[in-house]
Design an enzyme around this catalytic site. Structure first.
Site, PDB file in Angstrom:
ATOM      1  N   GLY A   1      44.762  44.363  33.125  1.00  0.00           N
ATOM      2  CA  GLY A   1      45.300  43.331  32.241  1.00  0.00           C
ATOM      3  C   GLY A   1      45.264  41.958  32.890  1.00  0.00           C
ATOM      4  O   GLY A   1      44.736  40.997  32.321  1.00  0.00           O
TER       5      GLY A   1
ATOM      6  N   THR B   1      29.004  48.370  28.555  1.00  0.00           N
ATOM      7  CA  THR B   1      28.306  47.975  29.780  1.00  0.00           C
ATOM      8  C   THR B   1      27.700  49.227  30.416  1.00  0.00           C
ATOM      9  O   THR B   1      28.304  50.303  30.359  1.00  0.00           O
ATOM     10  CB  THR B   1      29.263  47.307  30.780  1.00  0.00           C
ATOM     11  OG1 THR B   1      30.323  48.217  31.086  1.00  0.00           O
ATOM     12  CG2 THR B   1      29.849  46.017  30.221  1.00  0.00           C
TER      13      THR B   1
ATOM     14  N   GLY C   1      26.273  49.247  33.799  1.00  0.00           N
ATOM     15  CA  GLY C   1      26.006  48.922  35.207  1.00  0.00           C
ATOM     16  C   GLY C   1      24.740  48.101  35.393  1.00  0.00           C
ATOM     17  O   GLY C   1      24.533  47.084  34.716  1.00  0.00           O
TER      18      GLY C   1
ATOM     19  N   ASP D   1      36.288  44.100  34.174  1.00  0.00           N
ATOM     20  CA  ASP D   1      37.318  43.175  33.664  1.00  0.00           C
ATOM     21  C   ASP D   1      36.741  41.773  33.480  1.00  0.00           C
ATOM     22  O   ASP D   1      37.049  41.076  32.508  1.00  0.00           O
ATOM     23  CB  ASP D   1      38.503  43.120  34.638  1.00  0.00           C
ATOM     24  CG  ASP D   1      39.148  44.480  34.822  1.00  0.00           C
ATOM     25  OD1 ASP D   1      39.111  45.286  33.878  1.00  0.00           O
ATOM     26  OD2 ASP D   1      39.670  44.745  35.925  1.00  0.00           O
TER      27      ASP D   1
HETATM   28  O1  RIB Z   1      39.539  47.237  37.044  1.00  0.00           O
HETATM   29  C1  RIB Z   1      40.031  47.041  38.335  1.00  0.00           C
HETATM   30  C2  RIB Z   1      41.506  47.236  38.366  1.00  0.00           C
HETATM   31  O2  RIB Z   1      41.816  48.575  38.050  1.00  0.00           O
HETATM   32  C3  RIB Z   1      42.153  46.999  39.703  1.00  0.00           C
HETATM   33  O3  RIB Z   1      42.521  45.662  39.888  1.00  0.00           O
HETATM   34  C4  RIB Z   1      43.307  47.992  39.726  1.00  0.00           C
HETATM   35  O4  RIB Z   1      44.548  47.414  39.802  1.00  0.00           O
HETATM   36  C5  RIB Z   1      43.128  48.846  38.475  1.00  0.00           C
HETATM   37  O5  RIB Z   1      43.958  48.449  37.456  1.00  0.00           O
END
Ligand code: RIB
Length: 292
Positions: free
Chosen positions: A40, A213, A215, A245
Protein backbone atom coordinates in the site's frame (compact mmCIF):
# COMPACT_ATOMS: atom_id res chain seq x y z
CA UNK A 1 -11.66 13.17 -8.83
CA UNK A 2 -9.78 12.15 -5.66
CA UNK A 3 -7.55 9.07 -5.36
CA UNK A 4 -7.63 7.00 -2.18
CA UNK A 5 -4.96 4.37 -1.66
CA UNK A 6 -6.16 2.21 1.25
CA UNK A 7 -3.38 -0.22 2.03
CA UNK A 8 -0.60 -1.72 4.07
CA UNK A 9 2.45 -0.13 5.64
CA UNK A 10 5.33 -2.39 6.68
CA UNK A 11 8.75 -1.97 8.13
CA UNK A 12 10.82 -4.00 5.68
CA UNK A 13 13.73 -5.90 7.24
CA UNK A 14 15.87 -6.73 4.23
CA UNK A 15 18.63 -9.35 4.34
CA UNK A 16 21.03 -9.92 1.43
CA UNK A 17 21.75 -13.67 1.26
CA UNK A 18 23.69 -15.97 -1.05
CA UNK A 19 20.81 -18.48 -1.06
CA UNK A 20 17.31 -18.60 0.42
CA UNK A 21 17.19 -20.20 3.86
CA UNK A 22 16.20 -23.89 3.82
CA UNK A 23 14.35 -26.03 6.40
CA UNK A 24 16.53 -26.81 9.46
CA UNK A 25 19.16 -24.29 8.33
CA UNK A 26 20.47 -21.34 10.35
CA UNK A 27 22.40 -18.94 8.18
CA UNK A 28 24.02 -15.53 8.34
CA UNK A 29 23.04 -12.70 6.04
CA UNK A 30 25.60 -10.69 4.10
CA UNK A 31 23.93 -7.38 4.99
CA UNK A 32 20.84 -5.95 6.66
CA UNK A 33 18.81 -2.79 6.14
CA UNK A 34 15.46 -1.53 7.42
CA UNK A 35 13.25 0.53 5.13
CA UNK A 36 9.69 1.68 4.46
CA UNK A 37 7.51 -0.78 2.58
CA UNK A 38 4.15 -2.45 2.38
CA UNK A 39 2.43 -2.76 -0.96
CA UNK A 40 0.00 0.00 0.00
CA UNK A 41 2.66 2.49 1.03
CA UNK A 42 4.85 1.66 -1.98
CA UNK A 43 1.98 2.23 -4.39
CA UNK A 44 1.00 5.52 -2.74
CA UNK A 45 4.61 6.71 -2.96
CA UNK A 46 4.78 5.60 -6.60
CA UNK A 47 1.61 7.53 -7.49
CA UNK A 48 2.88 10.62 -5.67
CA UNK A 49 6.29 10.36 -7.37
CA UNK A 50 4.44 10.03 -10.68
CA UNK A 51 2.84 13.40 -9.94
CA UNK A 52 -0.61 12.37 -8.72
CA UNK A 53 -2.39 13.80 -5.68
CA UNK A 54 -3.10 10.85 -3.39
CA UNK A 55 -4.58 10.12 0.03
CA UNK A 56 -3.17 7.13 1.89
CA UNK A 57 -5.51 5.44 4.37
CA UNK A 58 -4.45 2.57 6.59
CA UNK A 59 -3.16 1.90 10.07
CA UNK A 60 0.21 2.08 11.78
CA UNK A 61 1.04 1.19 15.36
CA UNK A 62 2.69 3.06 18.20
CA UNK A 63 6.03 2.78 16.36
CA UNK A 64 4.59 4.18 13.12
CA UNK A 65 5.12 7.95 13.24
CA UNK A 66 8.05 7.63 10.81
CA UNK A 67 5.66 6.32 8.13
CA UNK A 68 3.43 9.35 8.51
CA UNK A 69 6.43 11.68 8.19
CA UNK A 70 7.74 9.74 5.19
CA UNK A 71 4.43 9.91 3.31
CA UNK A 72 4.08 13.62 4.06
CA UNK A 73 7.65 14.19 2.84
CA UNK A 74 6.61 12.80 -0.57
CA UNK A 75 3.39 14.82 -0.70
CA UNK A 76 0.97 12.00 0.15
CA UNK A 77 -2.02 13.17 2.21
CA UNK A 78 -2.35 11.29 5.50
CA UNK A 79 -5.66 12.67 6.84
CA UNK A 80 -7.12 9.13 7.01
CA UNK A 81 -4.05 7.25 8.20
CA UNK A 82 -4.76 6.03 11.73
CA UNK A 83 -2.10 5.61 14.43
CA UNK A 84 -3.15 2.92 16.93
CA UNK A 85 -1.00 3.01 20.05
CA UNK A 86 -2.24 -0.40 21.23
CA UNK A 87 -0.60 -2.33 18.43
CA UNK A 88 2.61 -2.62 16.37
CA UNK A 89 3.04 -1.55 12.75
CA UNK A 90 3.16 -4.39 10.21
CA UNK A 91 6.50 -5.71 9.11
CA UNK A 92 8.09 -7.88 6.44
CA UNK A 93 11.16 -10.11 6.54
CA UNK A 94 12.70 -10.02 3.08
CA UNK A 95 15.53 -12.22 1.83
CA UNK A 96 17.17 -10.92 -1.35
CA UNK A 97 19.33 -13.24 -3.45
CA UNK A 98 20.57 -12.51 -6.97
CA UNK A 99 17.91 -9.86 -7.46
CA UNK A 100 15.00 -12.13 -6.46
CA UNK A 101 13.23 -12.04 -3.11
CA UNK A 102 11.26 -14.11 -0.59
CA UNK A 103 8.93 -12.26 1.77
CA UNK A 104 7.34 -13.19 5.11
CA UNK A 105 4.66 -10.79 6.33
CA UNK A 106 3.42 -9.97 9.78
CA UNK A 107 0.25 -7.90 9.32
CA UNK A 108 0.25 -6.07 12.67
CA UNK A 109 -1.81 -2.88 12.43
CA UNK A 110 -2.67 -3.62 8.78
CA UNK A 111 -4.90 -6.42 10.02
CA UNK A 112 -6.72 -4.26 12.60
CA UNK A 113 -8.64 -2.23 10.01
CA UNK A 114 -12.38 -2.60 10.44
CA UNK A 115 -15.81 -1.32 9.39
CA UNK A 116 -15.67 1.84 11.50
CA UNK A 117 -12.39 3.09 10.02
CA UNK A 118 -13.61 2.27 6.53
CA UNK A 119 -16.92 4.11 7.00
CA UNK A 120 -15.17 7.17 8.42
CA UNK A 121 -12.60 7.25 5.60
CA UNK A 122 -15.08 6.71 2.77
CA UNK A 123 -17.34 9.45 4.12
CA UNK A 124 -14.79 11.88 2.64
CA UNK A 125 -15.03 10.40 -0.88
CA UNK A 126 -17.73 10.38 -3.52
CA UNK A 127 -18.90 9.11 -6.90
CA UNK A 128 -16.11 9.05 -9.47
CA UNK A 129 -13.28 8.99 -6.92
CA UNK A 130 -10.79 6.13 -7.23
CA UNK A 131 -9.93 3.48 -4.62
CA UNK A 132 -6.68 1.49 -4.96
CA UNK A 133 -6.25 -1.62 -2.78
CA UNK A 134 -3.98 -4.65 -2.44
CA UNK A 135 -4.45 -7.86 -0.44
CA UNK A 136 -2.53 -6.93 2.72
CA UNK A 137 -5.18 -5.34 4.95
CA UNK A 138 -8.20 -6.68 6.84
CA UNK A 139 -11.87 -6.10 5.97
CA UNK A 140 -11.38 -5.82 2.21
CA UNK A 141 -14.76 -7.32 1.30
CA UNK A 142 -16.49 -4.58 3.30
CA UNK A 143 -14.23 -1.90 1.81
CA UNK A 144 -14.97 -3.03 -1.75
CA UNK A 145 -18.75 -3.16 -1.13
CA UNK A 146 -18.87 0.26 0.53
CA UNK A 147 -16.71 1.90 -2.15
CA UNK A 148 -18.96 0.40 -4.83
CA UNK A 149 -22.06 1.70 -3.05
CA UNK A 150 -20.51 5.17 -3.34
CA UNK A 151 -19.87 4.60 -7.05
CA UNK A 152 -16.12 4.85 -6.63
CA UNK A 153 -13.88 3.24 -9.27
CA UNK A 154 -12.13 0.22 -7.67
CA UNK A 155 -8.62 -0.84 -8.63
CA UNK A 156 -7.43 -4.10 -7.03
CA UNK A 157 -3.83 -5.32 -7.12
CA UNK A 158 -4.46 -8.90 -5.95
CA UNK A 159 -1.07 -9.28 -4.28
CA UNK A 160 -0.29 -11.34 -2.35
CA UNK A 161 -2.58 -13.83 -4.08
CA UNK A 162 -4.31 -16.28 -1.73
CA UNK A 163 -7.69 -17.93 -1.21
CA UNK A 164 -9.03 -14.89 0.64
CA UNK A 165 -9.17 -13.06 -2.70
CA UNK A 166 -12.05 -15.30 -3.78
CA UNK A 167 -14.09 -14.31 -0.72
CA UNK A 168 -14.20 -10.69 -1.96
CA UNK A 169 -16.89 -9.33 -4.30
CA UNK A 170 -14.61 -9.38 -7.35
CA UNK A 171 -17.48 -8.52 -9.70
CA UNK A 172 -17.40 -4.98 -8.22
CA UNK A 173 -13.77 -4.38 -9.26
CA UNK A 174 -13.15 -2.10 -12.27
CA UNK A 175 -9.43 -2.74 -12.82
CA UNK A 176 -7.28 -5.68 -11.68
CA UNK A 177 -3.49 -5.38 -11.60
CA UNK A 178 -1.74 -8.75 -11.43
CA UNK A 179 1.45 -10.54 -12.36
CA UNK A 180 1.25 -13.75 -14.39
CA UNK A 181 1.02 -15.99 -11.32
CA UNK A 182 -1.74 -13.86 -9.80
CA UNK A 183 -3.42 -13.66 -13.22
CA UNK A 184 -3.56 -17.44 -13.55
CA UNK A 185 -4.77 -17.75 -9.95
CA UNK A 186 -7.45 -15.11 -10.48
CA UNK A 187 -8.61 -16.79 -13.68
CA UNK A 188 -8.72 -20.13 -11.83
CA UNK A 189 -6.30 -21.98 -14.11
CA UNK A 190 -2.89 -23.59 -13.69
CA UNK A 191 -0.83 -22.32 -16.57
CA UNK A 192 2.32 -20.37 -17.29
CA UNK A 193 1.27 -19.68 -20.86
CA UNK A 194 0.41 -15.97 -21.19
CA UNK A 195 -2.02 -16.54 -24.08
CA UNK A 196 -3.94 -19.09 -22.04
CA UNK A 197 -4.00 -16.84 -18.97
CA UNK A 198 -5.21 -13.87 -21.03
CA UNK A 199 -7.99 -15.93 -22.63
CA UNK A 200 -9.11 -17.23 -19.23
CA UNK A 201 -9.12 -13.70 -17.76
CA UNK A 202 -11.10 -12.36 -20.74
CA UNK A 203 -13.67 -15.10 -20.26
CA UNK A 204 -14.01 -14.68 -16.50
CA UNK A 205 -13.87 -10.86 -16.23
CA UNK A 206 -16.02 -9.32 -18.97
CA UNK A 207 -16.08 -5.51 -19.12
CA UNK A 208 -13.26 -5.36 -16.56
CA UNK A 209 -9.77 -4.08 -17.27
CA UNK A 210 -6.93 -6.42 -16.32
CA UNK A 211 -3.35 -5.18 -16.38
CA UNK A 212 -0.89 -8.08 -16.18
CA UNK A 213 2.87 -7.79 -15.74
CA UNK A 214 5.03 -10.67 -16.94
CA UNK A 215 8.50 -9.76 -15.64
CA UNK A 216 11.17 -9.56 -18.34
CA UNK A 217 8.51 -10.20 -20.99
CA UNK A 218 6.73 -6.92 -20.31
CA UNK A 219 3.09 -6.26 -19.55
CA UNK A 220 -0.40 -6.52 -21.03
CA UNK A 221 -3.54 -4.41 -20.90
CA UNK A 222 -6.60 -6.60 -21.40
CA UNK A 223 -10.17 -5.35 -21.86
CA UNK A 224 -12.62 -7.78 -23.43
CA UNK A 225 -11.14 -8.55 -26.91
CA UNK A 226 -8.61 -5.71 -26.76
CA UNK A 227 -5.06 -6.72 -25.76
CA UNK A 228 -2.14 -4.25 -25.75
CA UNK A 229 1.40 -5.44 -25.07
CA UNK A 230 4.36 -3.42 -23.76
CA UNK A 231 7.93 -4.76 -23.83
CA UNK A 232 10.00 -4.62 -20.67
CA UNK A 233 13.01 -2.31 -20.48
CA UNK A 234 16.04 -4.60 -20.27
CA UNK A 235 18.16 -3.84 -17.20
CA UNK A 236 20.16 -5.79 -14.64
CA UNK A 237 18.01 -6.29 -11.52
CA UNK A 238 19.68 -6.11 -8.12
CA UNK A 239 16.44 -6.23 -6.08
CA UNK A 240 12.95 -6.69 -7.53
CA UNK A 241 11.18 -5.64 -4.29
CA UNK A 242 8.45 -3.06 -5.07
CA UNK A 243 8.82 -3.43 -8.86
CA UNK A 244 5.16 -4.47 -9.12
CA UNK A 245 4.13 -1.66 -6.78
CA UNK A 246 6.01 0.88 -8.88
CA UNK A 247 4.33 -0.46 -12.00
CA UNK A 248 0.86 -0.27 -10.41
CA UNK A 249 1.38 3.26 -9.06
CA UNK A 250 2.84 4.70 -12.26
CA UNK A 251 0.34 2.93 -14.51
CA UNK A 252 -2.61 4.22 -12.52
CA UNK A 253 -1.26 7.75 -12.15
CA UNK A 254 -0.64 8.06 -15.88
CA UNK A 255 -3.86 6.30 -16.92
CA UNK A 256 -5.98 8.54 -14.68
CA UNK A 257 -4.27 11.71 -15.85
CA UNK A 258 -4.12 11.09 -19.61
CA UNK A 259 -6.42 8.10 -20.30
CA UNK A 260 -3.75 6.80 -22.68
CA UNK A 261 -3.12 3.07 -22.11
CA UNK A 262 0.04 2.76 -24.23
CA UNK A 263 1.64 5.75 -22.57
CA UNK A 264 0.70 4.45 -19.11
CA UNK A 265 2.14 0.98 -19.81
CA UNK A 266 5.38 2.44 -21.15
CA UNK A 267 5.82 4.82 -18.24
CA UNK A 268 5.06 2.10 -15.69
CA UNK A 269 7.53 -0.31 -17.34
CA UNK A 270 10.23 2.32 -17.39
CA UNK A 271 9.66 3.26 -13.76
CA UNK A 272 9.75 -0.35 -12.54
CA UNK A 273 12.94 -0.98 -14.54
CA UNK A 274 14.54 1.74 -12.43
CA UNK A 275 13.15 0.35 -9.16
CA UNK A 276 14.78 -3.06 -9.74
CA UNK A 277 18.18 -1.40 -10.11
CA UNK A 278 18.04 -0.08 -6.53
CA UNK A 279 17.86 -1.75 -3.13
CA UNK A 280 14.80 -1.75 -0.89
CA UNK A 281 11.13 -0.95 -1.48
CA UNK A 282 9.80 2.64 -1.34
CA UNK A 283 13.29 4.14 -1.42
CA UNK A 284 14.03 2.60 -4.83
CA UNK A 285 10.95 4.04 -6.56
CA UNK A 286 11.94 6.77 -9.05
CA UNK A 287 10.32 10.17 -9.54
CA UNK A 288 8.72 11.18 -12.81
CA UNK A 289 11.65 13.49 -13.56
CA UNK A 290 14.02 10.45 -13.51
CA UNK A 291 12.08 8.96 -16.44
CA UNK A 292 12.39 11.81 -18.88
O1 RIB B 1 5.75 -5.51 -2.85
C1 RIB B 1 6.80 -5.36 -1.94
C2 RIB B 1 6.27 -5.24 -0.56
O2 RIB B 1 5.64 -6.45 -0.19
C3 RIB B 1 7.32 -5.02 0.50
O3 RIB B 1 7.60 -3.66 0.70
C4 RIB B 1 6.76 -5.75 1.72
O4 RIB B 1 6.50 -4.94 2.79
C5 RIB B 1 5.52 -6.48 1.22
O5 RIB B 1 4.37 -5.81 1.53
Amino acid sequence: MKVLSFGSLNYDHVYQVDHFVKPKETMSSMSYARGFGGKGLNQSIAMAKAGLDVYHAGMVGSDGQDFIDYLVQWGVKVDYLVKNNEIATGHAIIEVCNGENCIILHGGANQAIGDRQIDETLSHFEKGDVLLIQNEISDLAYLIRKAHEKDMKIVFNTAPMNDLVFTYPLDLVDIFVVNEVEGAGLAGIESEDYEEIIKALQKKFKDTVVVMTVGGNGSYYIYNDEVIHQDAFKVKAVDTTAAGDTFTGFFLASYLKDNDVKKALELASKASSITVQGHGAAQSIPSIKDLI
